[in-house]
Structure formats: structure tokens, C-alpha cells
Design an enzyme around this catalytic site. Structure first.
Site, PDB file in Angstrom:
ATOM      1  N   TYR A 136      36.722  33.062  41.648  1.00  0.00           N
ATOM      2  CA  TYR A 136      36.301  33.938  40.649  1.00  0.00           C
ATOM      3  C   TYR A 136      34.768  34.328  40.644  1.00  0.00           C
ATOM      4  O   TYR A 136      34.127  35.031  39.723  1.00  0.00           O
ATOM      5  CB  TYR A 136      36.584  33.367  39.162  1.00  0.00           C
ATOM      6  CG  TYR A 136      37.876  33.962  38.742  1.00  0.00           C
ATOM      7  CD1 TYR A 136      38.951  33.489  39.185  1.00  0.00           C
ATOM      8  CD2 TYR A 136      38.158  35.018  37.261  1.00  0.00           C
ATOM      9  CE1 TYR A 136      40.486  33.976  38.679  1.00  0.00           C
ATOM     10  CE2 TYR A 136      39.380  35.446  37.190  1.00  0.00           C
ATOM     11  CZ  TYR A 136      40.385  34.842  37.873  1.00  0.00           C
ATOM     12  OH  TYR A 136      41.711  35.271  37.278  1.00  0.00           O
ATOM     13  N   LYS A 187      47.255  23.639  45.373  1.00  0.00           N
ATOM     14  CA  LYS A 187      47.982  23.838  46.491  1.00  0.00           C
ATOM     15  C   LYS A 187      47.161  23.173  47.858  1.00  0.00           C
ATOM     16  O   LYS A 187      47.048  23.835  48.596  1.00  0.00           O
ATOM     17  CB  LYS A 187      47.683  25.490  46.403  1.00  0.00           C
ATOM     18  CG  LYS A 187      48.737  26.252  47.410  1.00  0.00           C
ATOM     19  CD  LYS A 187      50.302  25.988  46.886  1.00  0.00           C
ATOM     20  CE  LYS A 187      50.792  26.509  48.215  1.00  0.00           C
ATOM     21  NZ  LYS A 187      52.404  26.322  48.247  1.00  0.00           N
ATOM     22  N   ASP A 220      53.191  26.013  43.413  1.00  0.00           N
ATOM     23  CA  ASP A 220      54.740  26.740  43.238  1.00  0.00           C
ATOM     24  C   ASP A 220      55.961  25.960  42.633  1.00  0.00           C
ATOM     25  O   ASP A 220      56.567  26.524  41.897  1.00  0.00           O
ATOM     26  CB  ASP A 220      55.178  27.074  44.601  1.00  0.00           C
ATOM     27  CG  ASP A 220      54.778  25.951  45.644  1.00  0.00           C
ATOM     28  OD1 ASP A 220      54.338  24.886  45.303  1.00  0.00           O
ATOM     29  OD2 ASP A 220      55.168  26.221  46.988  1.00  0.00           O
ATOM     30  N   ASP A 244      45.108  31.221  35.579  1.00  0.00           N
ATOM     31  CA  ASP A 244      45.265  32.547  34.835  1.00  0.00           C
ATOM     32  C   ASP A 244      46.723  32.754  35.181  1.00  0.00           C
ATOM     33  O   ASP A 244      47.392  33.337  34.293  1.00  0.00           O
ATOM     34  CB  ASP A 244      44.359  33.548  35.811  1.00  0.00           C
ATOM     35  CG  ASP A 244      44.547  34.878  35.439  1.00  0.00           C
ATOM     36  OD1 ASP A 244      44.671  35.055  34.107  1.00  0.00           O
ATOM     37  OD2 ASP A 244      44.767  35.749  36.296  1.00  0.00           O
ATOM     38  N   ASP A 248      49.833  33.034  31.824  1.00  0.00           N
ATOM     39  CA  ASP A 248      50.834  34.285  31.406  1.00  0.00           C
ATOM     40  C   ASP A 248      52.369  33.798  31.449  1.00  0.00           C
ATOM     41  O   ASP A 248      53.054  33.929  30.586  1.00  0.00           O
ATOM     42  CB  ASP A 248      50.395  35.366  32.485  1.00  0.00           C
ATOM     43  CG  ASP A 248      49.489  36.428  31.847  1.00  0.00           C
ATOM     44  OD1 ASP A 248      48.694  35.804  31.094  1.00  0.00           O
ATOM     45  OD2 ASP A 248      49.453  37.559  32.172  1.00  0.00           O
TER      46      ASP A 248
HETATM   47  C1  IPM Z   1      42.331  36.336  31.502  1.00  0.00           C
HETATM   48  C2  IPM Z   1      42.120  37.951  32.022  1.00  0.00           C
HETATM   49  C3  IPM Z   1      40.844  37.605  33.193  1.00  0.00           C
HETATM   50  C4  IPM Z   1      40.944  36.619  34.006  1.00  0.00           C
HETATM   51  C5  IPM Z   1      40.501  39.049  33.991  1.00  0.00           C
HETATM   52  C6  IPM Z   1      40.711  40.160  32.755  1.00  0.00           C
HETATM   53  C7  IPM Z   1      39.459  38.725  34.601  1.00  0.00           C
HETATM   54  O1  IPM Z   1      43.313  37.930  33.033  1.00  0.00           O
HETATM   55  O2  IPM Z   1      41.373  36.058  30.606  1.00  0.00           O
HETATM   56  O3  IPM Z   1      43.252  35.660  31.810  1.00  0.00           O
HETATM   57  O4  IPM Z   1      41.501  36.682  35.065  1.00  0.00           O
HETATM   58  O5  IPM Z   1      40.627  35.420  33.740  1.00  0.00           O
HETATM   59 MN    MN Z   2      44.870  36.459  32.773  1.00  0.00          MN
END
Ligand code: IPM
Ligand code: MN
Ligand code: NAD
Length: 354
Positions: A136, A187, A220, A244, A248
Site C-alpha cells: 500500500y 504467504k 489461501d 483487506d 471482507d
Molecule cells: C478498506 C478499503 C481501502 C483499502 C481502499 C478504499 C483503499 O478497501 O478500507 O478496506 O484497501 O484499505
Molecule cells: Mn477493503
């Protein structure tokens, strides 16, 4: 007095932050916390009208004047390169050195999980996502752009200091919260330099916490295991990009993006709270976004700000809303963003009764 900077941002951001703010006001009315909010217009509209993504002046104001920032989301198709989102969100994470991205995944009601095996098994783990390094940092380059020999390089950076402080934060959290295991997601088999460092540092730090179990899993297999036995995890520590993606996935295991809060923290210094979700352009303006992730992010802010009773009441009110069917469509309901936010705020205000 907790001084809160609000950055509603783009898409559903303003819709959900409005409800989180309503809940903060309810905490104040109920005498549970003293809160002062200041709104900042930063986001795509502000960038497109003024050219400002996040100026040094605004940054200094956010850095020096507040106990916490509550952000909705940034991301808008009118800014295709995402410049404003990078400057605002990643800019604040990097410039405030918010090295911990704390992302809890807790199943608040069994029926909310899409997993068959979740029935009766408590899912309750936390991801410690490294927030200032990895892929990042923007380090890299594009060579011979547009030519057949084009080559793009994005460098993943890991420093001993950066890895050690997030791994230590994960173990300290485990110790403070009576969690018995910390898992590293990495990884190292395919990316030996960066994740070799992670494994060495993780093993060293784990050695300082003999009462806490530790294990290392390739990401993975870890993703597979999260679906197969999500209740077997307690604390997961991992790098920026892997965190990240895993967050999700984890959000979805416990009811979806509409329920997942997060805190970006440099302990004792600065903090930014935000839902894990983005600006959700597909539902923006429909009044159906779930405000709970933003409201639960506000609860994390209240807790860190010392307003523990307020945080507890906000969280129990979200639980009550879910139980009572006061839900937006993403969690199987038919209520609107405003209806859910208003209901939770009223419950907070009237002392936690339904
Ligand atoms: C998050 C988002 C951000 C990230 C994006 C918008 C840059 O996906 O906060 O999870 O990847 O950190
Ligand atoms: Mn995200
Ligand atoms: P997203 O999280 O915005 O949406 C993914 C899916 O989840 C969509 O179907 C959306 O409708 C749903 N969803 C998200 N939040 C919801 C809510 N509160 N209630 C109900 N459903 C919800 O991810 P995306 O579509 O990949 O990203 C959209 C934009 O947001 C992009 O520009 C992205 O870069 C940005 N983004 C910003 C942040 C942030 O500011 N923290 C985080 C993630 C993505």
C-alpha cells in the site's frame, strides 16, 4: 469531552454517518458521554469543486484538534483514478501512522451467517491488519507505458519495526481480552522476502507470550479454514493487502458489509473509525444502506474515548434492532437507513429499553 471529526465522504457514506451521528447525539442526551462533532466536507464533491483532496491545513486540523475521526467511505466513479480516496483515507492512515487496522468479526445473531456450520457455533474473532506498509505504500513504477515491453512494479515493503508493532499489538490484545490464540496469515511459500520477515518476527514475539497459543497459516488455506471452521479463530494478524481481503470475507461470514466496523489506530495518539465497506454506489441514494457498520464504528470510538457505558448501550441496541427485525434489506429486512438509525438512537436514548 470526546471531540469527533466527521468525514461522511461519498456514496452511502453520508447516509450512514448521519445515522451514526444521530446515535452519538443520543448518547449525549442520555448523559452517557459528552461529544462534540465537527463535519468536514472532504470527498469527491469537494475535490471536484475545489481541487482539494486533503490539504496540509485540513490534515493538521484533523491531527491536532480531535480525539477521533469518523469516516463514511470514499470512492466515486467521477474520480476514476481514486486520487481523492487515496489522499483522504490512505493519506490519513499513513500520515497519522495508524498502524493497527482493527477489524472485529462477531456473529451477533446465528441466522445472519450464510454458513450452515455457523448454527450454534460462536464466531468471534478479530483481524489485526497492518495498515502502513505492504503493497500500500505506492512504491513502484511503470516502465515503457503503452509499449509492448511495458512493465509495472509495485513493491511490498515490510520493516522489522512495522511488523513487530502490529504483531505485538495482536498479542497484547489477546492477553488483555483473554483470547487464547493468535494466528498469522501470510504467504511465505510464494513471497519469501516479505513473509519470511513476518514469520521470523511473529515467532520471536510469540515466544514472549507463552500463555497464548500461536500458529502460522498460508493465507489461501486460512481463507478456506475461515469458511470451514470460523469459530476456531480468535485473533488473526496479517499484512495490509491480505488483511483487506480477509476482512471482507470475514464480514460476510457474520452478516455482511453492512455490519462490519473498523478502527484505524495508533494507540494513545490518533484514531480513525470507519465501516469496512465502501461507498456502495450500487445502492447509494436508495435509502437502503445498512447504517449498523457505521454505528458500530462509532461505538468503537466511544469505547476508546472512555465512554464504555455508551459503547455498550450502542452495541446492545444494534443487537436489539437485529433481533427485533429492525433491519435493512442486506440483512433480510425492509426498513430504511433512517428507520434503523432512528430506532437505535431512540433505544440508546431511552435507557436501553425497547
Ligand atoms: C478498506 C478499503 C481501502 C483499502 C481502499 C478504499 C483503499 O478497501 O478500507 O478496506 O484497501 O484499505
Ligand atoms: Mn477493503
Ligand atoms: P463496497 O463495500 O462499497 O460494496 C460492496 C457490496 O456491499 C455492494 O454490493 C454494496 O451494495 C454492499 N454494501 C456495502 N456497504 C453496505 C451497506 N452499508 N449496506 C448494505 N450493503 C452494503 O465495495 P466496492 O463496490 O468494491 O467499492 C465501492 C467504492 O468504495 C470504490 O470506489 C472503493 O474504492 C471504495 N471503498 C472505500 C472504502 C472506504 O472508504 N473505507 C472501503 C472500501 C471500498
Amino acid at each position: 469531552m470526546i471531540r469527533v471529526a466527521l468525514i461522511p465522504g461519498d456514496g452511502v457514506g453520508p447516509e450512514v454517518v448521519r445515522e451514526a451521528e444521530r446515535v452519538l447525539v443520543a448518547c449525549e442526551t442520555a448523559g452517557l458521554a459528552r461529544i462534540q462533532t465537527t463535519a468536514f466536507p472532504h470527498g469527491a464533491d469537494h475535490y471536484l469543486t475545489t481541487g482539494e483532496t486533503l490539504s496540509d491545513e485540513t490534515f493538521a486540523a484533523l491531527r491536532d484538534g480531535f480525539d477521533g475521526i469518523l469516516l463514511g467511505a470514499v470512492g466515486d466513479s467521477r474520480v476514476p483514478d481514486g486520487r481523492h480516496a487515496r489522499d483522504i483515507l490512505l493519506g490519513l492512515r499513513f500520515r497519522l501512522d495508524l498502524f493497527i487496522n482493527f477489524r472485529p468479526a462477531r456473529l451477533r445473531l446465528p441466522e445472519l451467517s450464510p454458513l450452515r456450520c455457523a448454527d450454534g457455533r460462536p464466531i468471534d474473532f478479530v483481524i489485526f491488519r497492518e495498515n502502513t506498509e505492504g503493497l500500500y505504500t505506492g512504491a513502484g513504477r511503470v516502465e515503457a507505458e503503452g509499449e509492448p515491453g511495458e512493465r509495472a512494479v509495485s513493491e511490498a515493503i515490510a520493516t522489522r519495526r512495522g511488523v513487530e508493532r502490529i504483531v505485538r499489538a495482536a498479542f497484547e490484545f489477546a492477553r488483555a481480552e483473554d483470547r487464547s490464540r493468535v494466528t498469522l496469515g501470510d504467504k511465505a511459500n510464494a513471497v519469501p522476502h516479505v513473509y519470511g520477515l513476518w514469520r521470523r518476527v511473529f515467532t520471536e514475539v510469540a515466544g514472549e507470550y507463552p500463555a497464548i497459543q500461536s500458529d502460522m497459516q498460508y493465507v489461501d488455506a486460512l481463507a478456506m479454514q475461515l469458511v470451514r471452521a470460523p469459530d476456531s479463530f480468535e485473533v488473526i494478524v496479517t499484512s495490509n493487502l491480505l488483511g483487506d481481503i480477509l476482512s471482507d470475507l470475514s464480514a460476510e461470514l457474520v452478516g455482511g458489509m453492512g455490519l462490519a466496523p473498523s478502527a484505524n489506530v495508533n494507540p494513545g495518539r490518533h484514531a480513525l473509525y470507519e465501516p469496512v465497506h465502501g461507498s456502495a454506489p450500487d445502492i447509494a441514494g436508495t435509502g437502503t444502506a445498512n447504517p449498523m457498520a457505521a454505528i458500530l464504528s462509532a461505538a468503537l470510538l466511544l469505547r476508546d474515548g472512555g465512554a464504555v457505558e455508551a459503547a455498550d448501550r450502542v452495541e446492545s441496541s444494534v443487537d436489539a434492532a437485529l433481533r427485533e427485525g429492525m433491519r435493512t434489506p442486506d440483512v433480510g429486512g425492509s426498513r430504511s437507513t433512517v428507520e434503523v438509525g432512528t430506532w437505535i438512537a431512540e433505544r440508546v436514548e431511552n435507557g436501553g429499553r425497547l
